[in-house]
Design a protein around this motif. Structure first.
Motif, mmCIF file in Angstrom:
data_model
loop_
_atom_site.group_PDB
_atom_site.id
_atom_site.type_symbol
_atom_site.label_atom_id
_atom_site.label_comp_id
_atom_site.label_asym_id
_atom_site.label_seq_id
_atom_site.Cartn_x
_atom_site.Cartn_y
_atom_site.Cartn_z
ATOM 1 N N VAL A 1 -1.654 9.579 2.415
ATOM 2 C CA VAL A 1 -2.992 9.134 2.038
ATOM 3 C C VAL A 1 -3.951 9.404 3.203
ATOM 4 O O VAL A 1 -3.698 9.028 4.345
ATOM 5 C CB VAL A 1 -2.997 7.633 1.687
ATOM 6 C CG1 VAL A 1 -4.416 7.146 1.430
ATOM 7 C CG2 VAL A 1 -2.100 7.366 0.492
ATOM 8 N N ASN B 1 -6.455 10.514 -2.903
ATOM 9 C CA ASN B 1 -5.867 9.430 -2.121
ATOM 10 C C ASN B 1 -5.454 8.271 -3.029
ATOM 11 O O ASN B 1 -4.368 7.697 -2.882
ATOM 12 C CB ASN B 1 -6.865 8.930 -1.072
ATOM 13 C CG ASN B 1 -7.026 9.897 0.087
ATOM 14 O OD1 ASN B 1 -6.088 10.591 0.462
ATOM 15 N ND2 ASN B 1 -8.223 9.945 0.651
ATOM 16 N N VAL C 1 -2.307 2.918 4.488
ATOM 17 C CA VAL C 1 -3.718 3.102 4.115
ATOM 18 C C VAL C 1 -4.634 2.238 4.974
ATOM 19 O O VAL C 1 -5.822 2.109 4.690
ATOM 20 C CB VAL C 1 -3.948 2.782 2.622
ATOM 21 C CG1 VAL C 1 -3.079 3.650 1.738
ATOM 22 C CG2 VAL C 1 -3.705 1.307 2.324
#
Length: 278
Positions: A189, A198, A220
């Motif tokens: 991501v 993403n 993330v």
């Protein structure tokens, strides 16, 4: 294999029951230019203080990096990268901390493994340095191989590109003699993807795990997707990060790479408590 090594590897593979067997990886950036905290922990003393605080907050492993991987980062020579990492890695290992090294360079990985690191986190999945897979194979360490791209393609078929990339990474591992049970996948991501891709990478994480039957790390923390979708600055992305990581856990993620360790440990602990209610 030494007993302490076996114990560390088992923790990284299976996590702790009180957190739902999810491994929490705390981030220590010994860099001047990382996107979230660049320069804050460049001095070894401050990096060590930060690492110790993350362990006290419940981190199972610390991911220590000496070169930023943010978009537009300035490459660092291998010797300089290791010079940043060496005093931090050595001290953390001496204190009994399980250490991961965020690097794409076999030279840095080799030195870190010799110093006692237990994980190599390669954001180019053995594809940036031809010697990386062999260096990890010659140790007892785990390898995290992340999906990456040199350029964004809005028409990308993400699942097909995952397959192309990870098949290549696993071929490198097999040729080097690195067993599959020492490999963890990362959907990547924030690396070479549009913001919608993403989101797709998180939403389809379960498909990635099912296809390869390997553990998956999700990272993330504070990423630009939260600025894009929520309009939040880097300093105000904890809520989005927690929600996305917990969703990723439901999809099959077994490791989370985070800046905010205490908050993630609390969230995972409460999730496990709630799951235990008859």
């Amino acid at each position: 294999m030494k007993e302490d090594v076996v114990k560390a590897l088992d923790l990284l593979r299976y996590g702790k029951p009180e957190k739902g067997n999810i491994v929490v990886m705390g981030i220590v950036n010994v860099t001047p230019d990382s996107f979230s905290d660049g320069g804050r922990f460049l001095r070894p003393e401050t990096a060590l203080e930060h690492g110790r605080a993350l362990v006290a907050d419940g981190a199972d492993v610390l991911d220590v990096g000496g070169e930023s991987t943010r978009p537009g980062f300035e490459p660092v020579p291998a010797e300089e990268e290791w010079a940043r990492l060496s005093p931090v890695v050595g001290e953390l290992v001496a204190e009994g901390v399980t250490v991961s090294i965020d690097t794409t360079k076999a030279f840095v990985a080799r030195r870190a493994l010799e110093a006692g690191a237990m994980v190599i986190n390669d954001v180019w999945g053995f594809q940036a340095d031809a010697d990386m897979a062999s260096v990890v194979a010659d140790s007892d360490a785990l390898a995290i191989v992340m999906h990456n791209r040199h350029a964004v393609d809005e028409a990308l078929d993400l699942r097909a590109d995952w397959r192309r990339f990870f098949d290549t990474s696993l071929e490198h591992a097999e040729r080097a003699g690195l067993p599959r049970d020492r490999v963890v996948l990362d959907p990547g991501v924030g690396f070479g993807k549009t913001q919608l891709q993403n989101v797709e990478a998180v939403a389809r994480l379960g498909e990635l795990r099912a296809e390869y039957d390997l553990p998956v790390l999700l990272g993330v923390s504070r990423k630009s997707m939260f600025g894009h979708f929520l309009g939040r600055p880097t300093s105000d992305r904890l809520a989005g990060t927690l929600a996305t990581h917990l969703y990723g856990v439901e999809q099959g993620a077994t490791m989370l790479r985070v800046h905010d360790v205490r908050e993630h440990v609390d969230a995972l602990t409460m999730r496990q408590i709630l799951k235990g209610v008859p």
